[in-house]
Design an enzyme around this catalytic site. Sequence first.
Site, PDB file in Angstrom:
ATOM      1  N   PHE A 293      -0.799   6.746   2.198  1.00  0.00           N
ATOM      2  CA  PHE A 293      -1.819   5.691   2.252  1.00  0.00           C
ATOM      3  C   PHE A 293      -2.070   5.304   3.717  1.00  0.00           C
ATOM      4  O   PHE A 293      -1.123   5.070   4.466  1.00  0.00           O
ATOM      5  CB  PHE A 293      -1.292   4.490   1.455  1.00  0.00           C
ATOM      6  CG  PHE A 293      -2.216   3.310   1.417  1.00  0.00           C
ATOM      7  CD1 PHE A 293      -3.266   3.252   0.503  1.00  0.00           C
ATOM      8  CD2 PHE A 293      -2.028   2.237   2.282  1.00  0.00           C
ATOM      9  CE1 PHE A 293      -4.104   2.148   0.462  1.00  0.00           C
ATOM     10  CE2 PHE A 293      -2.872   1.140   2.245  1.00  0.00           C
ATOM     11  CZ  PHE A 293      -3.911   1.098   1.333  1.00  0.00           C
TER      12      PHE A 293
ATOM     13  N   ASN B 147       3.254  -4.149   0.074  1.00  0.00           N
ATOM     14  CA  ASN B 147       1.850  -3.855  -0.179  1.00  0.00           C
ATOM     15  C   ASN B 147       1.859  -2.837  -1.310  1.00  0.00           C
ATOM     16  O   ASN B 147       1.831  -1.640  -1.084  1.00  0.00           O
ATOM     17  CB  ASN B 147       1.186  -3.272   1.079  1.00  0.00           C
ATOM     18  CG  ASN B 147      -0.263  -2.872   0.823  1.00  0.00           C
ATOM     19  OD1 ASN B 147      -0.827  -3.191  -0.226  1.00  0.00           O
ATOM     20  ND2 ASN B 147      -0.848  -2.156   1.764  1.00  0.00           N
ATOM     21  N   PRO B 148       1.968  -3.334  -2.537  1.00  0.00           N
ATOM     22  CA  PRO B 148       2.178  -2.449  -3.689  1.00  0.00           C
ATOM     23  C   PRO B 148       0.854  -1.852  -4.151  1.00  0.00           C
ATOM     24  O   PRO B 148      -0.209  -2.270  -3.682  1.00  0.00           O
ATOM     25  CB  PRO B 148       2.708  -3.415  -4.749  1.00  0.00           C
ATOM     26  CG  PRO B 148       1.980  -4.686  -4.451  1.00  0.00           C
ATOM     27  CD  PRO B 148       1.814  -4.733  -2.950  1.00  0.00           C
TER      28      PRO B 148
END
Length: 290
Positions: A89, A191-192
Amino acid sequence: MNARSLLAEAAQRLADAGVESPRVDAELLLAAVLGLPRGRLLTLDDVPPEPTARFAAWVDQRASRVPLQHLTGTAPFRHVELAVGPGVFVPRPETEQIAGWVLERIAGLAAPTVVDLGAGSGAIALSVAAEHPGARVLAVERDAGAIEWTRHNAAARAAAGDTPVEVLAGDMTDPQLLRELDGTVDVVVSNPPYVPDGARLPREVADHDPPLALWGGPDGLDVVRGLLGTAARLLRPGGWLGIEHADQQGDSLPVLVRGSGGWTAVADHPDLAGRPRYTTAQRSGHQAAT
Ligand code: GLN
């Protein structure tokens, strides 16, 4: 070719392709091709044929919505520069603030323990280590592809002289995760994956960020529900939890945290654009607040 017309053409091309910040992206790509800071482009006259060709190839890829950071191979985050690419990510600027919030929470502590759940590139964990050298920071990542990037970035920052971050393969919802730290952690941050299933995402995100980092079930909060139990277990009394969330979760996530019990000072915070971005809460208990 003349730098100014090169940039103007590229920016137009990217704008036509629906890229959100065409001019900035064109400049950053040209600067990266030339190995120059973006500011130096102003003083540039002609660009030689070889970098011009490489720039054109990158503009093509960017026009087909490959993320800018996958082309340059890096993403800046606070004071660190992360290596990124397929499988991890891309850290976002709006996440910089929750990292800053962690640093505020541990500011008075000589040797705090911080756990970053779902660390990805390592952006939050490595920023905390860079900016609070006394901290013990653990970065947990479940995605076998992503953790290669966590490890790579952690090794690079340690080689640069930062306090080493401990990288650990694991699932933030696993009741056995880091059992040995139960009741001792000062800050749990995450920050799931929080994107509600079916949400429309830009192509850069939908096609290039790893699905495990994005999707969070029907309301986007499935992983968060599991994470709350882990955080409750790991934190010491008075320890803090911070969770990033989607624009539309500024009410639902605080409600979820309050409802899960054992938390005080539940609050939500906006990002720099003024959108609801992260929820914080303190673990109830007898120890003095920090
Ligand atoms: N903020 C991300 C986006 O741009 C989603 C990140 C996440 O689920 N943690 O889509």
